[in-house]
Design a protein around this motif. Structure first.
Motif, PDB file in Angstrom:
ATOM      1  N   ILE A   1       0.088  -4.939   9.342  1.00  0.00           N
ATOM      2  CA  ILE A   1       0.764  -3.955   8.224  1.00  0.00           C
ATOM      3  C   ILE A   1       2.101  -3.415   8.695  1.00  0.00           C
ATOM      4  O   ILE A   1       1.969  -2.885  10.024  1.00  0.00           O
ATOM      5  CB  ILE A   1      -0.049  -2.918   7.864  1.00  0.00           C
ATOM      6  N   ILE A   2       3.164  -3.178   8.160  1.00  0.00           N
ATOM      7  CA  ILE A   2       4.158  -2.573   8.489  1.00  0.00           C
ATOM      8  C   ILE A   2       4.494  -1.535   7.565  1.00  0.00           C
ATOM      9  O   ILE A   2       4.378  -1.676   6.277  1.00  0.00           O
ATOM     10  CB  ILE A   2       5.658  -3.540   8.327  1.00  0.00           C
ATOM     11  N   PHE A   3       4.940  -0.362   8.082  1.00  0.00           N
ATOM     12  CA  PHE A   3       5.064   0.749   7.096  1.00  0.00           C
ATOM     13  C   PHE A   3       6.517   1.136   7.047  1.00  0.00           C
ATOM     14  O   PHE A   3       7.409   0.948   7.888  1.00  0.00           O
ATOM     15  CB  PHE A   3       4.457   2.199   7.884  1.00  0.00           C
ATOM     16  N   GLY A   4       6.974   1.742   5.941  1.00  0.00           N
ATOM     17  CA  GLY A   4       8.023   2.358   5.815  1.00  0.00           C
ATOM     18  C   GLY A   4       8.591   3.598   6.483  1.00  0.00           C
ATOM     19  O   GLY A   4       7.555   4.091   7.189  1.00  0.00           O
ATOM     20  N   LYS A   5       9.637   4.166   6.639  1.00  0.00           N
ATOM     21  CA  LYS A   5       9.940   5.264   7.253  1.00  0.00           C
ATOM     22  C   LYS A   5       9.482   6.593   6.625  1.00  0.00           C
ATOM     23  O   LYS A   5       9.686   7.642   7.136  1.00  0.00           O
ATOM     24  CB  LYS A   5      11.490   5.172   7.512  1.00  0.00           C
TER      25      LYS A   5
ATOM     26  N   PHE B   1       4.395   7.194   2.425  1.00  0.00           N
ATOM     27  CA  PHE B   1       4.727   5.858   3.206  1.00  0.00           C
ATOM     28  C   PHE B   1       4.623   4.671   2.275  1.00  0.00           C
ATOM     29  O   PHE B   1       3.200   4.570   1.680  1.00  0.00           O
ATOM     30  CB  PHE B   1       4.024   5.819   4.341  1.00  0.00           C
TER      31      PHE B   1
ATOM     32  N   LYS C   1       1.596  -5.651   3.826  1.00  0.00           N
ATOM     33  CA  LYS C   1       0.647  -6.552   4.521  1.00  0.00           C
ATOM     34  C   LYS C   1       1.389  -7.654   4.669  1.00  0.00           C
ATOM     35  O   LYS C   1       1.340  -8.501   3.592  1.00  0.00           O
ATOM     36  CB  LYS C   1      -0.713  -6.431   4.015  1.00  0.00           C
TER      37      LYS C   1
ATOM     38  N   SER D   1       0.922  -1.261  -0.078  1.00  0.00           N
ATOM     39  CA  SER D   1       0.049  -0.073   0.092  1.00  0.00           C
ATOM     40  C   SER D   1       0.920   1.214   0.054  1.00  0.00           C
ATOM     41  O   SER D   1       2.064   1.295   0.292  1.00  0.00           O
ATOM     42  CB  SER D   1      -1.004  -0.086   1.235  1.00  0.00           C
TER      43      SER D   1
ATOM     44  N   TYR E   1       0.606   5.295   1.113  1.00  0.00           N
ATOM     45  CA  TYR E   1      -0.194   6.499   1.911  1.00  0.00           C
ATOM     46  C   TYR E   1       0.423   7.822   1.798  1.00  0.00           C
ATOM     47  O   TYR E   1       1.625   7.895   1.671  1.00  0.00           O
ATOM     48  CB  TYR E   1      -0.135   6.093   3.384  1.00  0.00           C
TER      49      TYR E   1
END
Lengths: 113, 108
Positions: B96-100, B87, B91, B33, B35
């Protein structure tokens, strides 16, 4: 009206105090999440819940606890706040199916002195 | 371990095209994903790719290559209002893990 609301929006507290951040949603979603955001570190998952009876730890759960009081309410507590918990906190929701699009609340800016 | 890599900053000119890359390493993969977050605001969803290929939504497109563990966000006809942080998020398994995040600067 906002679909995901957070209270308070800003909070300044002292080391050792107990703090509760609240999140409410009117989207009817089962899944709810708490994230913290620090400059340069992106969003890090603290806890998540897939329904009222389901609570799971995220990446950085130490020092935090949560309560899922109802489908629409998910609270985050800091039992004894410390300065490195100073951050921007976001609540988010998502539906069970689909691409797992997350809807974020406006955020709570917490400062621990 | 799980990780996402994306550039910390990108600069482009108004009206131009910019690509923001994201590489990931996760245990389990269901989708990528993107954002957008403006200063002082909350992240808002842009796109989701579960399968290889390009997804287009207006001026924004997102690409995924599962074999390369790689994706990108393409922004066309850049406008000043596109100045924001972007970002990528993966999933994997059950969360869900987000990048920096990538800070996009747009020059007039």
């Amino acid at each position: 009206d906002a679909d995901v609301t957070q209270t308070p929006r800003n909070r300044i507290t002292k080391t050792g105090k107990r703090i509760m951040l609240e999140c409410s949603q009117t989207k009817g979603h089962d899944r709810m999440y708490w994230y913290r955001q620090d400059p340069g570190l992106g969003l890090r998952l603290i806890y998540y819940s897939f329904d009222v009876k389901d609570i799971n730890k995220g990446e950085i759960s130490d020092g935090y606890s949560v309560s899922r009081q109802a489908q629409a309410k998910f609270s985050l507590s800091l039992e004894s706040a410390i300065p490195n918990q100073t951050a921007l906190y976001f609540c988010a929701t998502s539906a069970l199916a689909g691409g797992d699009e997350q809807f974020f609340g406006p955020g709570t800016r917490l400062t621990v002195l | 371990g799980q990780s996402l890599e994306q550039p910390s900053e990108v600069t482009a000119v108004e009206g131009a095209i910019v690509q923001i890359n994201c590489t990931y390493q996760t245990s389990g993969f269901y989708g990528l994903s993107w954002y957008q977050q403006h200063d002082g605001g909350a992240p808002t969803f842009l796109s989701y790719n579960a399968l290889d290929g390009l997804e287009e939504t207006g001026r924004f497109s997102s690409f995924l290559s599962r074999s390369d563990s790689y994706g990108y966000l393409l922004l066309q006809e850049l406008q000043m209002k596109d100045s924001a942080s972007y970002f990528c998020a993966v999933k994997g398994d059950d969360k869900i893990i987000f990048g920096k995040g990538t800070r996009l600067h747009i020059l007039p």
